[in-house]
Structure formats: structure tokens, C-alpha cells
Design an enzyme around this catalytic site. Structure first.
Site: not given
Length: 332
Positions: A89, A253
Site C-alpha cells: 500500500c 501509491g
């Protein structure tokens, strides 16, 4: 029995990150991919209790820090969120590093630089401090690649869509404006959620990507809807869907990594190029294509993502067995 968790709450460009600094389950000293499997098998109630209502919400995400198994890493991270226990993540990494450094949970071997062991592999991170606070973070993400281009799928209520399947730490369906989808303008968050749910369900019967180096990473669980930017300094805008009904408040991201890998795979983004990615709320990640990479038989990239996070408070959370909602709930 009452379980107590000490959490440091933060947000990365608007998306929540809850770092569990105390109370997380002890796990064997194994590679992070194996620890992730043990956590999911034996301790997933912790994720549900801390991420779901009434202690969390539909877009809640978080992390738990562990000692690294790899000698070349400073610490290890387990990512938890409403959708599950993710391999990687990006927003979570930026928020975790910011909170961990500012709150003194980790002491880097080298100031301004940490190496993190994640279930998806090693992630190198640099950061800048000003006045005792982490001002910005850049993560050098895992190798990312375009898995399959121009996948056609029939989506109820939308018609036939053409999407690309791209990997940036998680697999994404990348959607660009086309005949049956005009773009993000005029779409509410609930519209995006509804379309994403239908798209993901439709894709399940069409494709099932498996990572060439780790078969535990598979399936398309995320979608990223891409459009032209609103902000003059941005190169693109997006809405990242994950979980059952979550829209990332940051540009994402792993989503930005997957988007850059998709663009590179289609010859539209060269090595060394910058890609400034705008979220629905106007916050920006600065992506860069650092180098080319090989992922099994695929040609991909090594992406980096620059962003910022802010610590917003300390939170001691009780999970009491007497509470009939101790392990949380979701409204479908």
C-alpha cells in the site's frame, strides 16, 4: 476479555492511515509474505475490529510494524484495510513512515532513508525532515508492469468497456475515457463505487492475473478510473476504488505505480519521466519512472512515488468480548 490497541492516526494526502503501535498480534519470525498468511488465517479479527465500523469506516486503512526478517531492511510492515491484508500500500507506506519516524517507533540506520520489508517485497523509502517533522516521503515501489492490455468486458449498465490490467503492488483495472465512459466529470463518489463494483464482478469471469514471482498475489481487486487533470500542475487525475465501497482520497501509491506501468507499457511514458497524479480531492503524488525492470517474462518499470502525510492524533482502542460488535461490521 478486553484487548487494547494503541494507534497513531495519520492521513496521507487525505487518505486515513492507522498505525497500530501496540497490541498487534505476535507473529513468527518469517518472511513477510508468510507472516501475512498467518495473520489472515489466525488474526484477521484484529483487522476487522480496527478497520470496520464502529471503530473504523468504509475507507479505513492501516498498518502494523514488525521486526524485519530480511537483514537488508529496517522494519517490516503488514498492511490492513477494509478490503483485506494487502501485499503493498503506497499511501499506507507514506503514512506509516511519517508516523513511525515522528513518534520514534523506528530508528533508521541512515538518517533520511529506510528499507521496509512488505509482503510484496523490499521497498526503499527516502524522507525529508524539517523542524522534527517528516515533511515529505518518496517510496521506491516494487517492480510494476502492464499485465494485459485492451481487455474487453461487458459491464451491466455501462456496456462494453476496454480496460488494461496493470500491477503496481496490487492488480488494477485501468480505465480511460472511451465510448461508454466519458470520464470523471459529473460522477459522484457513489457513482464511481457502483461502476467499480460492477466492473470488478464482470472482470472476475474474464481474467485472473497471477504475479509471475509470487502466486499468492493474484486477482483484480482494485480499479483506477483515469481522466485529464483539473490542476494545471498535474499530468492526470484518477479515482482509485478498493474494498467494497472505498474511494481513495489520495491518488493511490500502488494505483499511481500501476498507472505509470500501464502508460509505459503502451509507449506513452518514458524512463526518467515524471507523472504528477491528482486525486478526487486535488491532492497530488509525484510519480517517476526510475528504470525499466523485468517481472518474469514481462517488461515493466521501477516506479517511485513522492507524497506527504500528517499525524493527526493518538488513539487507544478497546475491543471487548462483551461488545456484540467487537469484531466490527460493514453495511452492504
Amino acid at each position: 476479555m478486553r484487548n487494547s490497541f494503541f494507534c497513531i492516526d495519520a492521513h496521507t494526502c487525505g487518505n486515513p492511515v492507522r498505525l497500530v503501535a501496540g497490541g498487534g498480534p505476535l507473529l513468527p519470525h518469517l518472511p513477510m509474505g508468510e507472516r501475512r498468511e498467518i495473520f489472515v488465517r489466525d488474526h484477521d479479527w484484529v483487522r476487522k475490529a480496527l478497520m470496520f465500523e464502529p471503530r473504523g469506516h468504509d475507507i479505513m486503512s492501516g498498518s502494523i510494524i514488525y521486526p524485519p526478517y530480511r537483514e537488508d531492511c529496517d522494519f517490516a510492515v503488514l498492511f490492513i484495510e477494509v478490503s483485506g491484508c494487502l501485499p503493498m500500500c503506497g499511501a499506507g507506506t507514506i503514512g506509516t513512515v511519517t508516523a513511525a519516524i515522528e513518534e520514534g517507533l523506528v530508528k533508521p540506520r541512515e538518517a533520511g532513508r529506510v528499507a521496509i520489508e512488505t509482503p510484496a517485497g523490499r521497498v526503499d523509502v527516502t524522507y525529508e525532515e524539517k523542524g522534527g517533522y517528516v515533511d515529505s516521503v518518496r517510496l521506491h515501489n516494487v517492480a510494476s508492469y502492464l499485465h494485459e492490455a485492451d481487455v474487453e468486458v461487458d459491464v451491466p449498465g455501462m456496456g462494453r468497456l476496454r480496460v488494461d490490467i496493470s500491477y503496481g503492488g496490487n492488480y488494477y483495472a485501468v480505465v480511460e475515457p472511451q465510448e461508454n465512459w466519458g470520464g470523471l466529470d459529473g460522477m459522484s463518489a457513489s457513482d464511481i463505487v457502483g461502476c467499480s463494483q460492477k466492473l470488478r464482478s464482470a472482470l472476475a469471469g474474464v481474467c485472473h492475473p497471477v504475479h509471475p514471482d509470487d502466486e499468492r498475489i493474484s486477482g483484480v481487486h482494485h480499479a483506477i478510473w483515469c481522466d485529464r487533470p483539473v490542476n494545471d500542475v498535474s499530468d492526470g487525475r484518477c479515482a482509485v476504488f478498493y474494498g467494497d465501497k472505498a474511494i481513495d482520497r489520495s491518488p493511490g501509491g500502488t494505483g499511481t505505480s500501476a498507472r505509470m506501468a500501464q502508460l509505459h507499457g503502451k509507449g506513452r511514458l518514458a524512463v526518467g519521466s515524471r507523472y504528477r497524479h491528482e486525486s478526487l480531492i486535488g491532492t497530488i503524488f509525484e510519480g517517476r519512472v526510475e528504470a525499466e525492470a523485468r517481472i518474469g517474462s514481462y517488461r515493466g518499470i521501477l516506479p517511485s512515488i513522492g507524497g506527504w502525510a500528517r499525524v493527526i492524533g493518538h488513539n487507544t482502542i478497546f475491543v471487548d468480548d462483551r461488545d456484540p460488535l467487537a469484531h466490527g461490521f460493514q453495511i452492504r
